[in-house]
Each structure stands twice: as C-alpha cells, then as structure tokens.
Design a protein around this motif. Structure first.
Motif, mmCIF file in Angstrom:
data_model
loop_
_atom_site.group_PDB
_atom_site.id
_atom_site.type_symbol
_atom_site.label_atom_id
_atom_site.label_comp_id
_atom_site.label_asym_id
_atom_site.label_seq_id
_atom_site.Cartn_x
_atom_site.Cartn_y
_atom_site.Cartn_z
ATOM 1 N N PRO A 14 0.848 -1.208 0.000
ATOM 2 C CA PRO A 14 0.000 0.000 0.000
ATOM 3 C C PRO A 14 0.876 1.247 0.000
ATOM 4 O O PRO A 14 1.890 1.313 0.707
ATOM 5 N N ARG A 67 -4.977 9.868 -8.090
ATOM 6 C CA ARG A 67 -4.001 8.801 -7.858
ATOM 7 C C ARG A 67 -3.638 8.061 -9.149
ATOM 8 O O ARG A 67 -2.498 7.634 -9.324
ATOM 9 N N ASN A 85 0.054 5.651 -5.141
ATOM 10 C CA ASN A 85 -0.583 5.593 -3.828
ATOM 11 C C ASN A 85 -1.649 4.499 -3.785
ATOM 12 O O ASN A 85 -2.798 4.742 -3.381
ATOM 13 N N LYS A 87 -3.999 1.499 -2.830
ATOM 14 C CA LYS A 87 -4.674 1.137 -1.588
ATOM 15 C C LYS A 87 -5.130 -0.318 -1.658
ATOM 16 O O LYS A 87 -5.269 -0.889 -2.741
#
Length: 123
Positions: A14, A67, A85, A87
C-alpha cells in the motif's frame, strides 16, 4: 484478428505504484477510438476505472481521481494506467477495453477486451 495484451500487474505494498500497459495488435485494425481500464475484485461487479478518447480526453471513477492517470500512445496502439498511492481496495484484476474499427473507414466497430492482469496491494 485483433488482440489486446496487458502487462504490468503485480504485488505492491500500500502506497506503492504500478504502471499497466495494454497494446492492441492485428492486421485488421483501421482505427482505435476510446480505450478504457476496468477492474473486478472478487465477489464484485466489474467497474470502469478510467477512459481516454482518441483525442486524449480522460475521465475517472471518483475513487481513483488524483491517484491514477490514464494515457495513450496512438502510434503504438497502446494505453497505459499509472497507478500511484495504491490502496488495499484497489486490489483486483484489471482489464483493458477498446473500441476498434476494423478493415476500412467504413468497417464495423467492435469492442475488444484484454485477458486481465492481477494487481494486489498488500503488506
């Protein structure tokens, strides 16, 4: 015969980044219109992540805005998805999709899909 071949998936922590590529190939390609990236997580419906027109206009699902960046190289018949970034909830199989006119300027337009590439964001 037209093929879309994806590459660039993998396992990332992550906060990390990945870049997906999808190249369209085939002798019958006349022109490529919109190109898109979809994703499908286990137990969920496939969702549209990002799209880019032949002129370069883009749009994104809200969850990836800021992102992810979609881009294309028309000379190479290739679409990219830069994912920053990342997730945990971005974990999914990512598919590219393209609207392609075949054979000639008056030929039919078909939607083609790649085989999918796995993206996993996990520590």
């Amino acid at each position: 015969q037209v093929q879309l071949v994806e590459s660039g998936g993998g396992l990332v922590q992550p906060g990390g980044s990945l870049r997906l590529s999808c190249a369209a190939s085939g002798m019958s390609i006349f022109s490529i219109y919109s190109m898109r990236w979809y994703r499908q997580a286990p137990g969920k419906q496939r969702e549209l992540v990002a799209a880019v027109t032949s002129g370069g206009s883009t749009n994104y699902v809200d969850s990836v805005k800021g992102r992810f960046t979609i881009s294309r190289d028309n000379a190479k018949n290739t679409v990219y998805l830069q994912m920053n970034n990342l997730k945990f909830e971005d974990t999914a199989v990512y598919y590219c999709n393209a609207d392609i006119r075949v054979r000639s300027s008056t030929g039919p337009v078909f939607g083609y899909w790649g085989q999918g590439t796995q993206v996993t964001a996990s520590s």
